[in-house]
Design a protein around this motif. Structure first.
Motif, PDB file in Angstrom:
ATOM      1  N   LYS A 690       0.809  -1.175  -0.636  1.00  0.00           N
ATOM      2  CA  LYS A 690       0.145  -0.023  -0.017  1.00  0.00           C
ATOM      3  C   LYS A 690       1.211   1.269  -0.199  1.00  0.00           C
ATOM      4  O   LYS A 690       1.060   2.426  -0.655  1.00  0.00           O
ATOM      5  N   LEU A 691       1.585   1.615   0.808  1.00  0.00           N
ATOM      6  CA  LEU A 691       3.258   2.365   0.694  1.00  0.00           C
ATOM      7  C   LEU A 691       3.645   2.933  -0.662  1.00  0.00           C
ATOM      8  O   LEU A 691       3.559   3.842  -1.245  1.00  0.00           O
ATOM      9  N   MET A 692       3.500   2.021  -1.108  1.00  0.00           N
ATOM     10  CA  MET A 692       4.158   1.712  -2.587  1.00  0.00           C
ATOM     11  C   MET A 692       2.972   2.321  -3.735  1.00  0.00           C
ATOM     12  O   MET A 692       3.264   2.482  -5.041  1.00  0.00           O
ATOM     13  N   HIS A 693       2.005   1.839  -3.521  1.00  0.00           N
ATOM     14  CA  HIS A 693       0.846   1.997  -4.514  1.00  0.00           C
ATOM     15  C   HIS A 693       0.960   3.222  -4.886  1.00  0.00           C
ATOM     16  O   HIS A 693       0.180   3.656  -6.293  1.00  0.00           O
ATOM     17  N   PRO A 694       0.752   4.677  -4.478  1.00  0.00           N
ATOM     18  CA  PRO A 694       0.536   5.496  -5.037  1.00  0.00           C
ATOM     19  C   PRO A 694       1.318   5.708  -5.953  1.00  0.00           C
ATOM     20  O   PRO A 694       1.281   6.995  -7.259  1.00  0.00           O
ATOM     21  N   PHE A 695       2.670   5.225  -6.368  1.00  0.00           N
ATOM     22  CA  PHE A 695       3.760   5.687  -6.614  1.00  0.00           C
ATOM     23  C   PHE A 695       3.638   4.972  -8.205  1.00  0.00           C
ATOM     24  O   PHE A 695       3.357   4.492  -9.017  1.00  0.00           O
ATOM     25  N   CYS A 696       3.049   3.791  -7.991  1.00  0.00           N
ATOM     26  CA  CYS A 696       3.462   1.667  -8.610  1.00  0.00           C
ATOM     27  C   CYS A 696       1.933   0.958  -8.675  1.00  0.00           C
ATOM     28  O   CYS A 696       1.296   0.728  -8.245  1.00  0.00           O
ATOM     29  N   PRO A 697       1.073   1.785  -9.600  1.00  0.00           N
ATOM     30  CA  PRO A 697      -0.273   1.716  -9.095  1.00  0.00           C
ATOM     31  C   PRO A 697      -0.812   0.035  -9.626  1.00  0.00           C
ATOM     32  O   PRO A 697      -1.913  -0.780  -9.527  1.00  0.00           O
ATOM     33  N   HIS A 698      -0.140   0.081 -11.216  1.00  0.00           N
ATOM     34  CA  HIS A 698      -0.577  -0.991 -11.343  1.00  0.00           C
ATOM     35  C   HIS A 698      -0.573  -2.599 -11.097  1.00  0.00           C
ATOM     36  O   HIS A 698      -0.353  -3.464 -10.692  1.00  0.00           O
ATOM     37  N   ILE A 699       1.205  -2.871 -10.668  1.00  0.00           N
ATOM     38  CA  ILE A 699       2.051  -3.463 -10.118  1.00  0.00           C
ATOM     39  C   ILE A 699       1.792  -4.093  -9.396  1.00  0.00           C
ATOM     40  O   ILE A 699       1.373  -4.955  -7.894  1.00  0.00           O
ATOM     41  N   THR A 700       1.144  -2.530  -8.094  1.00  0.00           N
ATOM     42  CA  THR A 700       0.741  -3.165  -6.492  1.00  0.00           C
ATOM     43  C   THR A 700      -0.211  -3.616  -6.433  1.00  0.00           C
ATOM     44  O   THR A 700      -0.774  -4.765  -6.261  1.00  0.00           O
ATOM     45  N   GLU A 701      -1.199  -3.175  -7.891  1.00  0.00           N
ATOM     46  CA  GLU A 701      -2.886  -4.256  -8.231  1.00  0.00           C
ATOM     47  C   GLU A 701      -2.083  -5.389  -8.348  1.00  0.00           C
ATOM     48  O   GLU A 701      -2.988  -6.498  -8.076  1.00  0.00           O
ATOM     49  N   GLU A 702      -1.869  -5.623  -9.310  1.00  0.00           N
ATOM     50  CA  GLU A 702      -1.218  -7.024  -9.649  1.00  0.00           C
ATOM     51  C   GLU A 702      -0.523  -8.298  -8.536  1.00  0.00           C
ATOM     52  O   GLU A 702      -1.157  -9.195  -7.958  1.00  0.00           O
ATOM     53  N   LEU A 703       0.021  -7.542  -7.928  1.00  0.00           N
ATOM     54  CA  LEU A 703       1.017  -7.998  -6.147  1.00  0.00           C
ATOM     55  C   LEU A 703      -0.628  -8.473  -5.069  1.00  0.00           C
ATOM     56  O   LEU A 703      -0.261  -9.227  -4.593  1.00  0.00           O
ATOM     57  N   TRP A 704      -0.905  -7.300  -5.665  1.00  0.00           N
ATOM     58  CA  TRP A 704      -2.115  -7.406  -4.167  1.00  0.00           C
ATOM     59  C   TRP A 704      -3.342  -8.494  -4.604  1.00  0.00           C
ATOM     60  O   TRP A 704      -3.633  -9.360  -3.844  1.00  0.00           O
ATOM     61  N   GLU A 705      -2.842  -8.811  -5.452  1.00  0.00           N
ATOM     62  CA  GLU A 705      -4.671  -9.899  -5.905  1.00  0.00           C
ATOM     63  C   GLU A 705      -3.298 -10.706  -5.798  1.00  0.00           C
ATOM     64  O   GLU A 705      -3.831 -12.331  -5.561  1.00  0.00           O
ATOM     65  N   LYS A 706      -2.269 -11.500  -6.365  1.00  0.00           N
ATOM     66  CA  LYS A 706      -1.256 -12.342  -6.390  1.00  0.00           C
ATOM     67  C   LYS A 706      -1.270 -13.170  -4.705  1.00  0.00           C
ATOM     68  O   LYS A 706      -1.142 -14.349  -4.254  1.00  0.00           O
ATOM     69  N   ILE A 707      -0.965 -12.406  -4.231  1.00  0.00           N
ATOM     70  CA  ILE A 707      -1.168 -12.794  -3.015  1.00  0.00           C
ATOM     71  C   ILE A 707      -2.557 -12.721  -2.066  1.00  0.00           C
ATOM     72  O   ILE A 707      -2.768 -13.048  -0.647  1.00  0.00           O
ATOM     73  N   GLY A 708      -3.513 -12.898  -2.133  1.00  0.00           N
ATOM     74  CA  GLY A 708      -4.489 -13.512  -2.430  1.00  0.00           C
ATOM     75  C   GLY A 708      -5.906 -12.879  -2.320  1.00  0.00           C
ATOM     76  O   GLY A 708      -7.195 -12.862  -1.441  1.00  0.00           O
ATOM     77  N   ASN A 709      -5.977 -11.198  -2.604  1.00  0.00           N
ATOM     78  CA  ASN A 709      -7.139 -10.500  -2.438  1.00  0.00           C
ATOM     79  C   ASN A 709      -7.396 -10.173  -3.532  1.00  0.00           C
ATOM     80  O   ASN A 709      -7.486 -10.578  -4.748  1.00  0.00           O
ATOM     81  N   LYS A 710      -9.328 -10.141  -3.532  1.00  0.00           N
ATOM     82  CA  LYS A 710      -9.990  -9.867  -4.388  1.00  0.00           C
ATOM     83  C   LYS A 710     -10.627  -8.216  -4.304  1.00  0.00           C
ATOM     84  O   LYS A 710     -11.520  -8.624  -5.655  1.00  0.00           O
ATOM     85  N   ASN A 711     -10.376  -7.492  -3.609  1.00  0.00           N
ATOM     86  CA  ASN A 711     -10.521  -6.092  -3.966  1.00  0.00           C
ATOM     87  C   ASN A 711      -9.569  -5.220  -4.790  1.00  0.00           C
ATOM     88  O   ASN A 711      -8.236  -5.799  -5.209  1.00  0.00           O
ATOM     89  N   PHE A 712      -9.570  -4.449  -5.173  1.00  0.00           N
ATOM     90  CA  PHE A 712      -9.103  -3.607  -5.798  1.00  0.00           C
ATOM     91  C   PHE A 712      -7.960  -3.043  -4.254  1.00  0.00           C
ATOM     92  O   PHE A 712      -8.530  -1.808  -3.293  1.00  0.00           O
ATOM     93  N   ILE A 713      -6.737  -3.277  -3.967  1.00  0.00           N
ATOM     94  CA  ILE A 713      -5.728  -2.277  -3.663  1.00  0.00           C
ATOM     95  C   ILE A 713      -6.113  -0.398  -3.986  1.00  0.00           C
ATOM     96  O   ILE A 713      -6.195   0.120  -3.232  1.00  0.00           O
ATOM     97  N   SER A 714      -6.143  -0.088  -4.346  1.00  0.00           N
ATOM     98  CA  SER A 714      -7.144   1.387  -5.291  1.00  0.00           C
ATOM     99  C   SER A 714      -7.773   1.816  -4.207  1.00  0.00           C
ATOM    100  O   SER A 714      -7.616   2.987  -3.712  1.00  0.00           O
ATOM    101  N   LEU A 715      -8.621   1.250  -3.658  1.00  0.00           N
ATOM    102  CA  LEU A 715      -9.756   1.275  -3.131  1.00  0.00           C
ATOM    103  C   LEU A 715      -9.574   0.735  -1.622  1.00  0.00           C
ATOM    104  O   LEU A 715     -10.652   1.126  -0.743  1.00  0.00           O
ATOM    105  N   ASP A 716      -7.855  -0.112  -1.290  1.00  0.00           N
ATOM    106  CA  ASP A 716      -8.087   0.360   0.544  1.00  0.00           C
ATOM    107  C   ASP A 716      -7.787   0.784   0.683  1.00  0.00           C
ATOM    108  O   ASP A 716      -7.511   1.825   0.427  1.00  0.00           O
ATOM    109  N   GLU A 717      -7.789   1.125   2.221  1.00  0.00           N
ATOM    110  CA  GLU A 717      -7.342   1.361   2.886  1.00  0.00           C
ATOM    111  C   GLU A 717      -6.004   1.629   3.865  1.00  0.00           C
ATOM    112  O   GLU A 717      -5.097   1.029   3.727  1.00  0.00           O
TER     113      GLU A 717
END
Ligand code: ANZ
Ligand code: ZN
Ligand code: ZN
Length: 816
Positions: A690-717
């Motif tokens: 999440k700390l990286m997300h604002p800078f690297c939004p695509h890669i962090t969404e991808e990794l977020w999904e890879k580790i088993g999340n179904k929602n968007f990291i973009s909308l997470d807290e």
């Protein structure tokens, strides 16, 4: 291998399909309005310099969104204007088609940057659904005495074939055609009464959270002066003169009237006519650069009567007096004003000293004017008074004789909005022989620009019959349309309001929606707009407030000026310089997240920075390492040490992003990454992403999904800091570790200088500290074999008995 482009496409599509960045008013959530100055959609598209600007805003918007704000982050296009018209003419294309092609290209490119705009709020100023409301505001301003028509001398560029605003004149030349002299023409023009708000515009500068530099520029632009308005009689008529130095009134030796003064002709005598005409032809009175001009003028033949001495004073026409400032005429006091001094020297006019310095004696053979305050001499009954006292007393005396009064003047002038061009908003006015100036009825808006016009010389609207010929809205007889269009600064003065309700076809916007979203919390854009755009937008907001269309006093609470991106050659990136780097090229090679990360890594984003392929490769390596780490780390437990570091980093990154210290935030993120270990708890890994997300939004969404999340990291807290997990001991140990490394490097350098060979580095640490010094990490950082011993180790290798020097947080070192 990572397929960046596939990942980018995947997430851009997912965001768009799920409309995750679209927002609605929601009273349960706090709103945050992030806005970048909307671009003029040029035909050449976006380069990395633009990408830099938008990345700055996008990081901020994503950060605020994750911090639970209801974030409005829109984009639109400032699509009317001269450049599009000229480009279209050059390309032999219709400006509308040309502009829309450019816009589509912009949208595509901006989407590829992964910007989190609410695209449903898109607006374009050349769209009749938008400029209809320009016309509506024009009529409202007219109704409310904020708009008038006046003959005025205007700056005219023969290449642009149009009137220029004063601000568009640089060094007497057109701002676009730097080789073309600007000429003066007399035309009937529409003006907006920005001066009505001068006082409030000035006063409220103090309340803005803007860069000090910009606030100062606004203050100077508005330019409030306290002084005295004095009446001089010329041919028995009252002529007003504004001065800030009425204490020098007895030192007036001549008068200077602006060569563009509307009443100049009245005072030119027969005898002087030829001389004056010759001068007027020659003088290119450029309002902006009066300070730099050589002061020139000519005697008009007429005289003014001094209000207190009744002396006759000769009147000159001069190039250094501004027609629109004060009354367009000055009382010249060459002894105490440098411009007057230079003028007097050139034309051998009298210099009369009336202010004496309190410190050192000044006499009339001065080399330059004495402009400071002092005490009065040669001033009749006012002699010996200080300048301050004299200002008051002389003003009183003038007031008593009804020959003057104290007065306030502003540099800010009314805003000339008429443009003799095609590609802009038609002014909703009709001219009727019987009824005069007749406004179009509101229900008949918009007055659309005709399509398929002929471009040649001048304004194509003026020769377009079907546009030109109308029936008078009042008497229904034949009448003619206004053919001027509006300055495009009109368009950009209220676009931030339309974003709040861009589909409204009954009103420019719904007041309730404006009340929810306005003001813009964070405005981002170039410092080149310090005056014009920002003043006009502030004026508009205040004027619309007084028309009861909205409630806020200011449009932009905070302002951030980004720096300029330079190419690898060190010059500002621009198409004309040929040093542009295109987002597409970079994206193909490195992925857009890499580019974004690089753009905000290297310096504070209000500073200029240089593009560097080497730097981009550094960012790429970092992203690769993160991806490798996430796919190989064992999800289990986080060590206390990493927990401490993580929480400390969250605290720092949060603070830094809030203040646009993106570069510091990234340093902290990288440090955190370097201290991560082979095992980590899932939640903690997520926090890192999440700390990286604002800078690297695509890669962090991808990794977020890879580790088993179904929602968007973009909308997470956004991760919260757990202060109880931050342990000072770890921080100190880390510091000690870093200083050990620099100690070793120092010793290695000394050895090298002395030409001493060594193979291994031995480190001796206190028994309790052994776990702070990881051999692997040390070896990696030093790039040499390192061996760590506890000082209590009986079997340690220590031929010179260095280990006894080890101290708390300061291990001993031995090289061999
Ligand atoms: C006499 C005088 C004597 C002045 C002196 C100055 C020094 P601000 O308002 O601070 O910019 N001025 C007035 N109208 C002008 C015009 N249209 N174009 C150019 N100059 C103009 O300065 C106001 C001063 O600028 C006025 O005070 C006037 O010159 C000049 F020892 O009047 B002073
Ligand atoms: Zn021009
Ligand atoms: Zn009529």
């Amino acid at each position: 291998m990572l397929d960046f482009n596939k990942i980018e496409k995947k997430w851009q599509k997912a965001w768009e399909q799920k409309k995750i960045f679209e927002v609605k008013e929601n009273n349960k959530k706090k709103k945050f309005y992030v806005l970048e100055m909307f671009p003029y959609p040029s035909g050449s598209g976006l380069h990395m310099g633009h990408a830099f600007n938008y990345t700055i805003g996008d990081v901020y918007a994503r950060f605020k969104r994750m911090n639970n704000f209801n974030v409005l982050y829109p984009m639109g296009y400032d699509s009317f204007g001269l450049p599009a018209e000229n480009a279209a003419i050059e390309a032999k294309e219709d400006p509308k088609k040309y502009t829309e092609k450019s816009i589509n290209n912009f949208i595509k490119q901006q989407k590829e940057l992964g910007l989190s705009y609410d695209w449903s709020r898109l607006l374009m100023t050349h769209d009749p659904e938008y400029y209809k409301w320009n016309q509506y505001f024009f009529l409202k301003f007219l109704e409310n005495d904020l708009l008038y028509k006046k003959k005025s001398s205007v700056n005219f560029c023969s290449k642009c074939d149009t009137v220029l605003a004063n601000e568009q004149v640089h060094n007497g030349k057109c701002w676009r055609h730097k080789d073309t002299d600007v000429k003066i023409k007399q035309l009937d023009q529409w003006f907006i009464k920005t001066t009505k708000y001068a006082d409030e515009l000035l006063k409220d500068v103090g309340k803005l959270e803007w860069p000090e530099r910009i606030k100062l520029m606004q203050e100077n632009w508005i330019g409030k002066s306290h002084g005295t308005d004095i009446i001089f009689k010329i041919n028995n008529e009252d002529w007003h003169v504004f001065t800030t130095r009425v204490d020098t009134l007895f030192g007036v030796t001549f008068m200077v009237v602006s060569s563009q003064h509307p009443k100049l002709q009245d005072i030119i005598t027969k005898e002087q006519r030829k001389e004056v005409d010759k001068f007027l032809k020659r003088s290119m009175s450029m309002k902006e650069d009066i300070e730099l001009l050589e002061k020139e003028g000519v005697f008009t033949g007429s005289y003014a009567i001094h209000p207190l001495t009744n002396e006759k004073i000769s009147i000159y026409a001069g190039n250094f007096v501004i027609a629109e400032y004060g009354s367009g005429m000055v009382m010249a006091v060459p002894a105490h004003d440098q411009r007057d001094f230079e003028f007097a020297k050139k034309y051998k006019l009298t210099i009369k000293l009336v202010i004496q310095s309190k410190d050192k004696k000044i006499n009339e053979n001065m080399k330059e004017s004495f402009v400071d305050y002092g005490y009065l001499i040669n001033s009749d009954k006012f002699d010996k008074l200080s300048s301050e006292e004299a200002k008051e007393k002389i003003t009183k005396e003038l007031e008593k004789n009804k020959l003057g009064k104290s007065s306030i003047n502003f540099k800010l002038r009314d805003w000339l909005v008429s443009r003799q061009r095609y590609w802009g908003t038609p002014i909703p006015i009709v001219y009727c022989d019987d009824c005069g100036i007749v406004p179009i009825k509101e229900k008949d808006l918009p007055i659309k620009l005709p399509e398929k016009v002929k471009f040649g010389k001048g304004n194509p609207l003026a020769t377009n019959k079907s546009f030109l010929e109308v029936k008078c809205p009042k008497c229904n007889k034949k009448a003619k349309r206004e053919t001027d269009t509006m300055d495009t600064f009109f368009d950009s003065s209220w676009y931030y309001l339309r974003y709040c309700d861009n589909k409204n076809n009954k009103n420019p916007f719904d007041t309730k929606k404006i009340d929810y979203w306005m003001s813009v919390d964070q405005y981002i854009g170039g410092a080149e707009h310090a005056c014009m755009h920002l003043i006009y937008a502030r004026f508009f907001t205040k004027a619309l407030r007084d028309l009861k269309l909205l409630k806020v006093n200011e449009p932009f609470t905070k302002l951030f000026n980004q720096g300029m991106l330079h190419g690898e050659d060190g010059f500002v990136m621009s198409k004309s310089r040929g040093n542009v780097v295109l987002p597409e090229t970079v994206s193909k090679k490195y992925g857009i997240d890499t580019a974004r990360l690089f753009l905000v890594s290297s310096s504070y984003p209000d500073k200029d920075m240089e593009w560097s392929s080497k730097g981009v490769e550094g960012s790429l390596r970092f992203i690769r390492r993160v991806v490798d780490y996430v796919s190989s780390v064992k999800i289990s437990k986080t060590s206390k040490k990493v927990e401490s570091k993580l929480n400390k980093t969250i605290e720092e990154v949060t603070k830094n992003i809030e203040n646009f210290g993106y570069n510091f935030a990234i340093i902290k993120i990288r440090e955190l990454f370097d201290s991560l270990e082979k095992e980590i708890n899932k939640k903690d890994l997520e926090k890192f992403l999440k700390l990286m997300h604002p800078f690297c939004p695509h890669i962090t969404e991808e990794l977020w999904e890879k580790i088993g999340n179904k929602n968007f990291i973009s909308l997470d807290e956004w991760p919260k800091v757990d202060k109880s997990k931050i342990n000072k001991k770890f921080e100190e140990a880390e510091k000690a570790f870093d200083s050990l490394i620099s100690d070793i490097v120092n010793v290695m350098n000394i050895m090298k200088d002395k030409n001493k060979k060594f193979e291994k580095i031995y480190v001796y640490v206190l028994p309790k500290e052994t776990e702070n010094y990881n051999v692997e990490e040390l070896t990696k950082r030093i790039n040499k074999e390192v061996i760590v011993y506890s000082v209590s180790d009986k079997k340690k290798y220590d031929p010179e008995n260095k280990s006894k020097r080890a101290k708390f947080n300061k291990p001993a070192i031995y090289l061999e």
